[in-house]
Write an enzyme that holds these catalytic residues in place. Structure first.
Site, PDB file in Angstrom:
ATOM      1  N   ASP A  94       8.661  -0.047  -7.382  1.00 57.38           N
ATOM      2  CA  ASP A  94       8.440   0.548  -8.707  1.00 57.38           C
ATOM      3  C   ASP A  94       8.852   2.006  -8.802  1.00 57.38           C
ATOM      4  O   ASP A  94       8.506   2.678  -9.773  1.00 57.38           O
ATOM      5  CB  ASP A  94       6.975   0.393  -9.103  1.00 57.38           C
ATOM      6  CG  ASP A  94       6.034   1.167  -8.192  1.00 57.38           C
ATOM      7  OD1 ASP A  94       6.425   1.468  -7.056  1.00 57.38           O
ATOM      8  OD2 ASP A  94       4.911   1.466  -8.621  1.00 57.38           O
ATOM      9  N   GLU A  95       9.597   2.514  -7.842  1.00 58.68           N
ATOM     10  CA  GLU A  95       9.911   3.937  -7.865  1.00 58.68           C
ATOM     11  C   GLU A  95      11.205   4.201  -7.113  1.00 58.68           C
ATOM     12  O   GLU A  95      11.502   3.566  -6.110  1.00 58.68           O
ATOM     13  CB  GLU A  95       8.770   4.724  -7.228  1.00 58.68           C
ATOM     14  CG  GLU A  95       8.833   6.204  -7.442  1.00 58.68           C
ATOM     15  CD  GLU A  95       7.529   6.880  -7.055  1.00 58.68           C
ATOM     16  OE1 GLU A  95       7.278   7.986  -7.546  1.00 58.68           O
ATOM     17  OE2 GLU A  95       6.773   6.298  -6.247  1.00 58.68           O
TER      18      GLU A  95
END
Length: 356
Positions: A94-95
């Site tokens: 997610d990053e």
């Protein structure tokens, strides 16, 4: 991404939207991997025990993790990144860091690129993303947390030092809870306090990290965005519904974890000379046992070493988690792969500084 795992679950389950929800564990067992923003209002956060989370919010919804689904959406997001630059360094599902100094759309504004990417993510996935923009990775990461959720912030070069001087020490990216507490005991509560100490003092107190702390408070961070990075280990682990006590129980439950490790080894082609057994007890104390061999072990040898490590010495307390992994790998550089877990044992313009 904002509360990624929890947001995906709310996306796929409309009946859960707007309600406090966590991913991972259950009411009686396990640890929170991700908490929705509705759950965070109750003081619930990642790495909190599920039992405590349920106590804080009796109507809390527990969702089992679905990593294949998270990976599917993560790949969609990654495709959007590559529309702008090939310099993408994933940190997790997610990053990621993006270097858009030179970009495929010939835009000179990183702020505008970040806004476009967030809009495309929303359009393609239905999920919100936040972004931080600055001239190095440390500041960009720090900025990304300023206006969450669904926000964006920029730290300009001429503003960086003044901004960092006011920033609470616990908000510095890379300074964890333990280090922050140690600094606070020294009277270091914000960037300005940290700036008063010499490199010699910080190195004496914090070892090699001292130079890093000395630099970042001055806005200096020279690490480049690395689209490829060295992989150091491969592993799998599981948190059990009930504590395990006897050796036969431990052996029986270690085997499916071993099988998952072998599946990942065969899928990736990776080999490792060090086998490590991870044991987390019912009181959350952690123990690791490792053995290194001269030749890369085959699956049968890995299992034998795993059992040997399990029997190496008495296990005096009930066990809530077992993990098995390999390191000292046969690779020097590998394109980043998505991490996986059997069962989560753990887990988040408005374009400028946060509004007060």
């Amino acid at each position: 991404m904002d509360a990624f795992y929890a947001s995906v679950e709310q996306l796929d389950h409309p009946e859960w939207r707007g309600k406090p929800l966590v991913v991972g564990g259950n009411e009686a067992r396990g640890v929170v991997a991700a908490a929705s923003y509705e759950a965070r209002k109750y003081g619930i956060h990642s790495a909190m025990s599920s039992a405590l989370a349920a106590k804080k919010c009796p109507h809390l919804i527990f969702a089992r993790p679905r990593f294949e689904r998270y990976k599917e959406i993560s790949l969609q997001i990654r495709e959007i990144f590559y529309e702008y630059t090939d310099l993408v360094e994933p940190l997790s599902l997610d990053e990621a860091f993006l270097d858009v100094t030179e970009n495929k759309v010939n835009l000179k504004s990183a702020i505008l690129i970040a806004r476009q990417i967030r809009e495309k993510i929303k359009e393609k996935t239905g999920l919100n993303a936040s972004a931080g923009v600055s001239y190095n990775k440390f500041l960009a990461k720090t900025a990304s947390d300023l206006n969450k959720p669904n926000g964006q912030a920029v730290i300009l070069p001429e503003e960086a030092e003044a901004f960092l001087e006011k920033l609470p020490i616990g908000k510095f990216f890379g300074i964890g809870k333990v280090t922050a507490e140690k600094m606070q005991q020294l009277g270091i509560h914000n960037g300005l306090d940290l700036k008063q100490y010499s490199l010699q003092f910080l190195t004496k107190k914090f070892g090699k990290s001292g130079l890093h702390y000395f630099n970042i408070v001055r806005g200096i961070h020279l690490s480049e965005v690395q689209p490829h990075r060295v992989r150091k280990s491969l592993s799998a682990e599981n948190t059990f519904e009930k504590d395990l006590i006897t050796l036969p129980e431990l052996e029986e439950n270690l085997h499916p974890i071993f099988e998952e490790v072998i599946r990942r080894i065969e899928k990736s082609g990776i080999k490792g000379r060090t086998v490590t057994l991870k044991i987390k007890h019912s009181d959350f104390t952690l123990q690791t046992r490792s053995k290194t061999v001269e030749q890369y072990p085959d699956s049968e040898t890995i299992w034998k070493i795993g059992l040997e490590l399990l029997h190496q010495q008495e296990i005096p307390k009930p066990v809530r988690l077992l993990g098995l992994g390999i390191s000292n790998l046969n690779i020097t550089e590998e394109q980043v792969h998505f991490g996986e877990q059997l069962n989560i044992p753990f887990e988040e313009s408005k374009d400028h500084y946060p509004k007060k």
